[in-house]
Write a protein that holds these residues in place. Structure first.
Motif, PDB file in Angstrom:
ATOM      1  N   PRO B  10       0.821  -1.223   0.000  1.00  0.00           N
ATOM      2  CA  PRO B  10       0.000   0.000   0.000  1.00  0.00           C
ATOM      3  C   PRO B  10       0.852   1.269   0.000  1.00  0.00           C
ATOM      4  CG  PRO B  10      -0.816  -1.553   1.638  1.00  0.00           C
ATOM      5  CD  PRO B  10       0.496  -2.092   1.141  1.00  0.00           C
ATOM      6  N   LYS B  11       2.134   1.143   0.321  1.00  0.00           N
ATOM      7  CA  LYS B  11       3.002   2.328   0.315  1.00  0.00           C
ATOM      8  C   LYS B  11       3.422   2.732  -1.100  1.00  0.00           C
ATOM      9  CE  LYS B  11       5.057   1.461   4.842  1.00  0.00           C
ATOM     10  NZ  LYS B  11       6.275   1.022   5.548  1.00  0.00           N
ATOM     11  N   TYR B  64       0.601  -8.892   5.556  1.00  0.00           N
ATOM     12  CA  TYR B  64      -0.301  -8.162   6.465  1.00  0.00           C
ATOM     13  C   TYR B  64      -1.187  -9.189   7.158  1.00  0.00           C
ATOM     14  CZ  TYR B  64       0.546  -3.332   4.870  1.00  0.00           C
ATOM     15  OH  TYR B  64       1.089  -2.110   4.604  1.00  0.00           O
ATOM     16  N   ALA B  67      -1.449 -12.631   5.626  1.00  0.00           N
ATOM     17  CA  ALA B  67      -1.938 -12.767   4.260  1.00  0.00           C
ATOM     18  C   ALA B  67      -1.510 -11.541   3.464  1.00  0.00           C
ATOM     19  CB  ALA B  67      -3.456 -12.922   4.278  1.00  0.00           C
ATOM     20  N   MET B  68      -2.112 -11.402   2.277  1.00  0.00           N
ATOM     21  CA  MET B  68      -1.759 -10.255   1.453  1.00  0.00           C
ATOM     22  C   MET B  68      -2.524  -9.017   1.934  1.00  0.00           C
ATOM     23  SD  MET B  68      -4.256 -12.199   0.459  1.00  0.00           S
ATOM     24  CE  MET B  68      -3.336 -13.526  -0.256  1.00  0.00           C
ATOM     25  N   PRO B  69      -1.989  -7.814   1.679  1.00  0.00           N
ATOM     26  CA  PRO B  69      -2.747  -6.622   2.052  1.00  0.00           C
ATOM     27  C   PRO B  69      -4.083  -6.556   1.292  1.00  0.00           C
ATOM     28  CG  PRO B  69      -0.494  -6.050   1.419  1.00  0.00           C
ATOM     29  CD  PRO B  69      -0.692  -7.482   1.045  1.00  0.00           C
ATOM     30  N   GLY B  70      -5.041  -5.817   1.857  1.00  0.00           N
ATOM     31  CA  GLY B  70      -6.361  -5.676   1.222  1.00  0.00           C
ATOM     32  C   GLY B  70      -6.286  -5.220  -0.224  1.00  0.00           C
ATOM     33  N   ILE B  71      -5.353  -4.326  -0.547  1.00  0.00           N
ATOM     34  CA  ILE B  71      -5.300  -3.834  -1.937  1.00  0.00           C
ATOM     35  C   ILE B  71      -4.856  -4.947  -2.902  1.00  0.00           C
ATOM     36  CG2 ILE B  71      -4.954  -1.354  -1.487  1.00  0.00           C
ATOM     37  CD1 ILE B  71      -2.010  -1.866  -2.438  1.00  0.00           C
ATOM     38  N   MET B  73      -5.529  -8.130  -2.412  1.00  0.00           N
ATOM     39  CA  MET B  73      -6.726  -8.976  -2.497  1.00  0.00           C
ATOM     40  C   MET B  73      -7.694  -8.405  -3.533  1.00  0.00           C
ATOM     41  SD  MET B  73      -7.523 -11.646  -0.732  1.00  0.00           S
ATOM     42  CE  MET B  73      -8.588 -12.559  -1.793  1.00  0.00           C
ATOM     43  N   LYS B  74      -7.864  -7.088  -3.506  1.00  0.00           N
ATOM     44  CA  LYS B  74      -8.774  -6.410  -4.446  1.00  0.00           C
ATOM     45  C   LYS B  74      -8.274  -6.625  -5.887  1.00  0.00           C
ATOM     46  CE  LYS B  74     -12.012  -3.583  -5.765  1.00  0.00           C
ATOM     47  NZ  LYS B  74     -13.299  -4.220  -5.968  1.00  0.00           N
ATOM     48  N   ILE B  76      -6.341  -9.075  -6.935  1.00  0.00           N
ATOM     49  CA  ILE B  76      -6.487 -10.503  -7.263  1.00  0.00           C
ATOM     50  C   ILE B  76      -7.922 -10.795  -7.719  1.00  0.00           C
ATOM     51  CG2 ILE B  76      -6.602 -12.801  -6.173  1.00  0.00           C
ATOM     52  CD1 ILE B  76      -4.040 -12.017  -4.611  1.00  0.00           C
ATOM     53  N   GLU B  77      -8.880 -10.162  -7.055  1.00  0.00           N
ATOM     54  CA  GLU B  77     -10.291 -10.385  -7.425  1.00  0.00           C
ATOM     55  C   GLU B  77     -10.597  -9.930  -8.858  1.00  0.00           C
ATOM     56  OE1 GLU B  77     -12.202 -10.041  -2.906  1.00  0.00           O
ATOM     57  OE2 GLU B  77     -12.503  -8.413  -4.306  1.00  0.00           O
ATOM     58  N   TYR B 109      -1.750 -20.335  -0.441  1.00  0.00           N
ATOM     59  CA  TYR B 109      -2.817 -19.565  -1.097  1.00  0.00           C
ATOM     60  C   TYR B 109      -2.369 -19.141  -2.505  1.00  0.00           C
ATOM     61  CZ  TYR B 109      -5.834 -15.574  -2.135  1.00  0.00           C
ATOM     62  OH  TYR B 109      -6.690 -14.695  -2.752  1.00  0.00           O
ATOM     63  N   LEU B 113      -3.818 -20.011  -6.101  1.00  0.00           N
ATOM     64  CA  LEU B 113      -4.249 -18.913  -6.969  1.00  0.00           C
ATOM     65  C   LEU B 113      -3.690 -19.078  -8.383  1.00  0.00           C
ATOM     66  CD1 LEU B 113      -5.490 -15.969  -7.229  1.00  0.00           C
ATOM     67  CD2 LEU B 113      -3.192 -15.166  -6.704  1.00  0.00           C
ATOM     68  N   LEU B 117      -5.770 -19.529 -11.856  1.00  0.00           N
ATOM     69  CA  LEU B 117      -5.627 -18.532 -12.928  1.00  0.00           C
ATOM     70  C   LEU B 117      -5.018 -19.123 -14.195  1.00  0.00           C
ATOM     71  CD1 LEU B 117      -4.370 -15.421 -10.896  1.00  0.00           C
ATOM     72  CD2 LEU B 117      -6.639 -15.754 -11.890  1.00  0.00           C
TER      73      LEU B 117
END
Lengths: 192, 214
Positions: B10-11, B64, B67-71, B73-74, B76-77, B109, B113, B117
């Protein structure tokens, strides 16, 4: 006793309200006060990894949005339920970004727990953790990953007990109720 | 082989971003350095479409809460499965905890993934004790050199070099002696020196154990 449901459903796909309602009814029957937060309805930004919640305003995230309310509710609950679609074995990004912001609830200082290094608790008491993952299509490997993630997060957040279960979207209400009942028993919910 | 490097922190490309430092080190000694893009500075859906044109993706991310940071994850979705064979994806995780066994969940994970994919899985490289790299890069010269070696070997072989991976991943778990030592270090407060320094600079040392939500 208080319980909090963090509903990480995504606005563009199937609703998890059916699961949420069953959990709410069962916990109300056991005398709990319930709060449900539908995360996509809240204004929650991403954790930016600044450690401000440890080093600038200890215990409070420096980003002023609804994640502060989520953190406050989490630490004041006896049970917390992560309710989420299973995405590749993990939580939805909605739930994940809310949890990333909960590091304000633990301390920056390190300790050793379960034979590993973890951050020490900030508070004296933490909620028990239940993870409920819902698949559109069941996948065994991802179900195991989900269970494992809930366990790891229970360690991160010093949960006194934890349990998890995956469901597929098409399961009957009766099946869901039975399984959730069993989950609640595992974290000490007592109906007497 | 056309490879893109993604920084999942996220940085973003801030100078305080260890994932960005990892990315830059990884491409530093390549003959033809790969392009680096930051997830934090792109629209997830657009970036997912952009990376679909590459033969390979190397995603570098911080850990984080296991797991991976929320961003990430977003992002990846937003990824779509590859429609043809031959694409590959690999991951480099960096975290503050010493032992890389803590990356075990996210490694499994990411392998799952890759399979979903329809990408070949190049592996997940883990580096622990990495939080202070941006603050004290000179203390981490060896790690930075290993990352460059990893990049050079990747450019040559399109794979992560086993020997370099092993060096970066060590220690995987902590021995009983090391755990005992850490307990001692924490007990006498030596483990807190770095944190205390910053808390004092920020004039919040007396608030460090606050419980504001009670």
């Amino acid at each position: 006793m208080k319980a909090l449901i963090l509903n990480g459903e995504r606005s563009f796909e199937y609703s998890l309200s059916k699961f949420s309602k069953i959990i709410e009814d069962l916990l109300k029957g056991a005398g709990y006060q319930i709060k449900t937060i539908i995360l996509h309805e809240k204004n929650i930004g991403n954790c930016i990894g600044c450690f401000g919640c440890w080093l600038k305003k200890p215990g409070i995230c420096i980003i002023e949005d609804d994640a502060q309310e989520v953190a406050r509710e989490v630490i004041n609950s006896d049970i917390i339920i992560y309710l989420t679609p299973v995405t590749f074995g993990g939580y939805s990004s909605q739930l994940k970004k809310a949890l990333d912001r909960n590091i304000s609830l633990i301390s920056p200082f390190f300790g050793t727990y379960h034979g590993e290094v973890h951050h020490r608790p900030r508070y004296k008491k933490y909620p028990s953790l239940i993870g409920i993952g819902v698949f559109s299509e069941y996948n065994k490997d991802q179900a195991e990953l989900f269970t494992n993630l809930v366990e790891r997060n229970a360690y991160n957040f010093h949960s006194p007990s934890h349990a998890s279960q995956v469901f597929t979207a098409g399961e009957s209400l009766q099946e869901i109720e039975l399984k959730i009942n069993s989950l609640l028993s595992k974290v000490g919910v007592n109906y007497e | 082989m056309n490879t893109i490097i993604l920084n999942g922190s996220p940085k973003g490309n801030s100078e305080k971003c260890n994932s960005q430092i990892f990315a830059e080190q990884f491409v530093k000694d390549m003959k033809n350095p790969c392009e680096i893009k930051c997830i934090a500075q792109n629209v997830p859906k657009e970036l997912a479409q952009y990376v679909a044109d590459f033969d390979a993706i190397i995603l570098i991310l911080p850990l984080y809460i296991h797991a991976m940071p929320g961003i990430v994850m977003k992002f990846i979705e937003e990824l779509e499965p590859a429609t043809s064979k031959g694409k590959s994806i690999g991951f480099i995780i960096q975290a503050g905890f010493i032992e890389t066994a803590q990356h075990k969940y996210v490694g499994r994970y990411l392998e799952n993934l890759a399979e979903r994919l329809n990408y070949s899985y190049l592996g997940t490289v883990s580096k622990g004790e990495a939080a202070a790299i941006y603050m004290y890069p000179k203390m981490f010269k060896k790690v930075l050199k290993l990352l460059s070696e990893l990049g050079v070997a990747y450019e040559k072989n399109h794979a992560f070099d086993d020997e370099v991976v092993k060096k970066l991943t060590n220690p995987y778990e902590l021995s009983k002696f090391k755990l005992w030592l850490l307990r001692l270090v924490n007990k006498v407060g030596l483990g807190n020196i770095g944190w205390h320094k910053v808390l004092r600079e920020n004039d919040v040392m007396d608030k460090r154990l606050d419980r504001p939500f009670l």
